[in-house]
Design a protein around this motif. Structure first.
Motif, PDB file in Angstrom:
ATOM      1  N   TYR A   1       0.745  -0.993  -0.064  1.00 32.82           N
ATOM      2  CA  TYR A   1       0.063   0.099  -0.119  1.00 32.82           C
ATOM      3  C   TYR A   1       0.898   1.447  -0.329  1.00 32.82           C
ATOM      4  O   TYR A   1       0.721   2.093  -0.149  1.00 32.82           O
ATOM      5  N   PHE A   2       1.859   1.124   0.799  1.00 34.86           N
ATOM      6  CA  PHE A   2       2.794   2.450   0.968  1.00 34.86           C
ATOM      7  C   PHE A   2       3.787   2.666  -0.694  1.00 34.86           C
ATOM      8  O   PHE A   2       3.379   4.160  -0.869  1.00 34.86           O
ATOM      9  N   ARG A   3       3.518   1.469  -1.181  1.00 37.22           N
ATOM     10  CA  ARG A   3       4.376   1.812  -2.655  1.00 37.22           C
ATOM     11  C   ARG A   3       3.162   2.048  -3.369  1.00 37.22           C
ATOM     12  O   ARG A   3       3.680   2.986  -4.625  1.00 37.22           O
ATOM     13  N   ASP A   4       2.104   1.701  -2.835  1.00 38.57           N
ATOM     14  CA  ASP A   4       1.452   2.148  -4.537  1.00 38.57           C
ATOM     15  C   ASP A   4       1.170   3.545  -3.986  1.00 38.57           C
ATOM     16  O   ASP A   4       0.375   4.314  -4.673  1.00 38.57           O
ATOM     17  N   ALA A   5       1.392   4.119  -2.837  1.00 40.58           N
ATOM     18  CA  ALA A   5       1.514   5.346  -2.803  1.00 40.58           C
ATOM     19  C   ALA A   5       2.318   6.353  -2.518  1.00 40.58           C
ATOM     20  O   ALA A   5       1.991   7.805  -2.286  1.00 40.58           O
ATOM     21  N   GLY A   6       3.030   5.927  -3.600  1.00 44.45           N
ATOM     22  CA  GLY A   6       4.222   7.133  -3.990  1.00 44.45           C
ATOM     23  C   GLY A   6       5.423   6.734  -2.404  1.00 44.45           C
ATOM     24  O   GLY A   6       5.849   7.658  -2.475  1.00 44.45           O
ATOM     25  N   LEU A   7       5.171   5.961  -1.698  1.00 42.64           N
ATOM     26  CA  LEU A   7       6.003   5.784  -0.654  1.00 42.64           C
ATOM     27  C   LEU A   7       6.711   4.168  -0.402  1.00 42.64           C
ATOM     28  O   LEU A   7       6.393   3.481  -0.812  1.00 42.64           O
ATOM     29  N   ASP A   8       8.385   4.810  -0.166  1.00 44.85           N
ATOM     30  CA  ASP A   8       8.841   3.938   0.608  1.00 44.85           C
ATOM     31  C   ASP A   8       9.469   4.194   1.692  1.00 44.85           C
ATOM     32  O   ASP A   8      10.881   4.755   2.091  1.00 44.85           O
ATOM     33  N   ILE A   9       8.962   2.984   2.276  1.00 44.92           N
ATOM     34  CA  ILE A   9       8.765   2.820   4.009  1.00 44.92           C
ATOM     35  C   ILE A   9      10.077   2.047   4.012  1.00 44.92           C
ATOM     36  O   ILE A   9      10.026   1.016   4.435  1.00 44.92           O
ATOM     37  N   GLU A  10      10.752   2.509   5.337  1.00 40.80           N
ATOM     38  CA  GLU A  10      11.611   1.779   5.772  1.00 40.80           C
ATOM     39  C   GLU A  10      11.502   1.878   7.251  1.00 40.80           C
ATOM     40  O   GLU A  10      11.651   2.729   8.567  1.00 40.80           O
ATOM     41  N   LEU A  11      11.179   0.113   7.980  1.00 40.46           N
ATOM     42  CA  LEU A  11      10.351   0.374   9.629  1.00 40.46           C
ATOM     43  C   LEU A  11      11.628   0.201  10.249  1.00 40.46           C
ATOM     44  O   LEU A  11      12.604  -0.696  10.193  1.00 40.46           O
ATOM     45  N   LYS A  12      11.954   0.771  10.980  1.00 39.91           N
ATOM     46  CA  LYS A  12      12.872   0.136  12.349  1.00 39.91           C
ATOM     47  C   LYS A  12      12.441  -0.024  13.476  1.00 39.91           C
ATOM     48  O   LYS A  12      11.154   0.997  13.806  1.00 39.91           O
ATOM     49  N   PHE A  13      13.242  -0.585  13.647  1.00 41.25           N
ATOM     50  CA  PHE A  13      12.025  -1.755  15.328  1.00 41.25           C
ATOM     51  C   PHE A  13      12.724  -1.047  16.389  1.00 41.25           C
ATOM     52  O   PHE A  13      13.977  -1.178  16.405  1.00 41.25           O
ATOM     53  N   PHE A  14      11.654  -0.815  16.856  1.00 42.68           N
ATOM     54  CA  PHE A  14      12.275  -0.843  18.210  1.00 42.68           C
ATOM     55  C   PHE A  14      11.316  -1.516  19.601  1.00 42.68           C
ATOM     56  O   PHE A  14      10.943  -2.387  19.385  1.00 42.68           O
ATOM     57  N   ASP A  15      12.788  -1.481  20.821  1.00 44.29           N
ATOM     58  CA  ASP A  15      12.276  -2.218  22.154  1.00 44.29           C
ATOM     59  C   ASP A  15      11.039  -1.976  23.188  1.00 44.29           C
ATOM     60  O   ASP A  15      10.505  -2.433  23.482  1.00 44.29           O
ATOM     61  N   ALA A  16      10.622  -0.251  22.660  1.00 42.75           N
ATOM     62  CA  ALA A  16      10.036   0.643  23.778  1.00 42.75           C
ATOM     63  C   ALA A  16       9.461   1.393  23.548  1.00 42.75           C
ATOM     64  O   ALA A  16      10.072   2.402  22.283  1.00 42.75           O
ATOM     65  N   ALA A  17       8.619   2.514  23.650  1.00 39.53           N
ATOM     66  CA  ALA A  17       7.627   4.022  23.310  1.00 39.53           C
ATOM     67  C   ALA A  17       9.166   4.661  23.340  1.00 39.53           C
ATOM     68  O   ALA A  17       8.984   5.357  22.203  1.00 39.53           O
ATOM     69  N   GLN A  18       9.667   4.598  24.671  1.00 38.18           N
ATOM     70  CA  GLN A  18      10.325   5.886  24.456  1.00 38.18           C
ATOM     71  C   GLN A  18      11.911   5.641  23.520  1.00 38.18           C
ATOM     72  O   GLN A  18      11.633   7.311  23.498  1.00 38.18           O
ATOM     73  N   PRO A  19      11.899   4.750  23.626  1.00 38.55           N
ATOM     74  CA  PRO A  19      12.987   5.211  22.077  1.00 38.55           C
ATOM     75  C   PRO A  19      12.880   5.195  20.510  1.00 38.55           C
ATOM     76  O   PRO A  19      13.319   6.360  20.159  1.00 38.55           O
ATOM     77  N   ILE A  20      11.292   5.333  20.676  1.00 38.43           N
ATOM     78  CA  ILE A  20      10.757   5.976  19.374  1.00 38.43           C
ATOM     79  C   ILE A  20      10.452   7.309  19.602  1.00 38.43           C
ATOM     80  O   ILE A  20      10.823   8.306  18.304  1.00 38.43           O
ATOM     81  N   ALA A  21      10.075   7.847  21.138  1.00 37.86           N
ATOM     82  CA  ALA A  21       9.677   9.547  21.194  1.00 37.86           C
ATOM     83  C   ALA A  21      11.759  10.299  21.015  1.00 37.86           C
ATOM     84  O   ALA A  21      11.431  11.198  20.095  1.00 37.86           O
ATOM     85  N   VAL A  22      12.191   9.837  21.402  1.00 38.14           N
ATOM     86  CA  VAL A  22      13.889  10.335  21.574  1.00 38.14           C
ATOM     87  C   VAL A  22      14.113  10.294  19.920  1.00 38.14           C
ATOM     88  O   VAL A  22      14.576  11.468  19.180  1.00 38.14           O
TER      89      VAL A  22
END
Length: 93
Positions: free
Chosen positions: A46-67
């Motif tokens: 769906y992302f590619r069809d919408a013109g997006l190349d999404i790279e997923l970055k995996f985190f172990d907790a919510a706090q590091p995503i905020a940072v």
């Protein structure tokens, strides 16, 4: 999480791109079922069809995503707002 998907969709609304003109974005996610809509959208293209190349970055907790979001290491974070995110955002002004 829904707000993150809306933000990604808003970027896609700028216009559909050819495969070689995809807009790149790094998205921080947790390996939890709460991120399932992102995984499904990625797997179904769906992302590619919408013109997006999404790279997923995996985190172990919510706090590091905020940072990572506040520091610019990722473009979007799919998680709940944390107290740390609000504090970081207030200081970034």
């Amino acid at each position: 999480m829904f707000a993150g998907l809306l933000a990604i969709a808003a970027i896609a609304a700028i216009g559909l791109a050819r495969a070689d003109d995809l807009l790149k974005a790094k998205v921080g996610v947790l390996r939890l079922s709460s991120s399932a809509p992102v995984f499904i959208a990625q797997d179904k293209g769906y992302f590619r069809d919408a013109g997006l190349d999404i790279e997923l970055k995996f985190f172990d907790a919510a706090q590091p995503i905020a940072v990572a979001t506040t520091s610019g290491d990722i473009d979007f974070g799919i998680t709940a707002f944390t107290a740390g995110f609000i504090t970081l955002r207030a200081r970034a002004r």
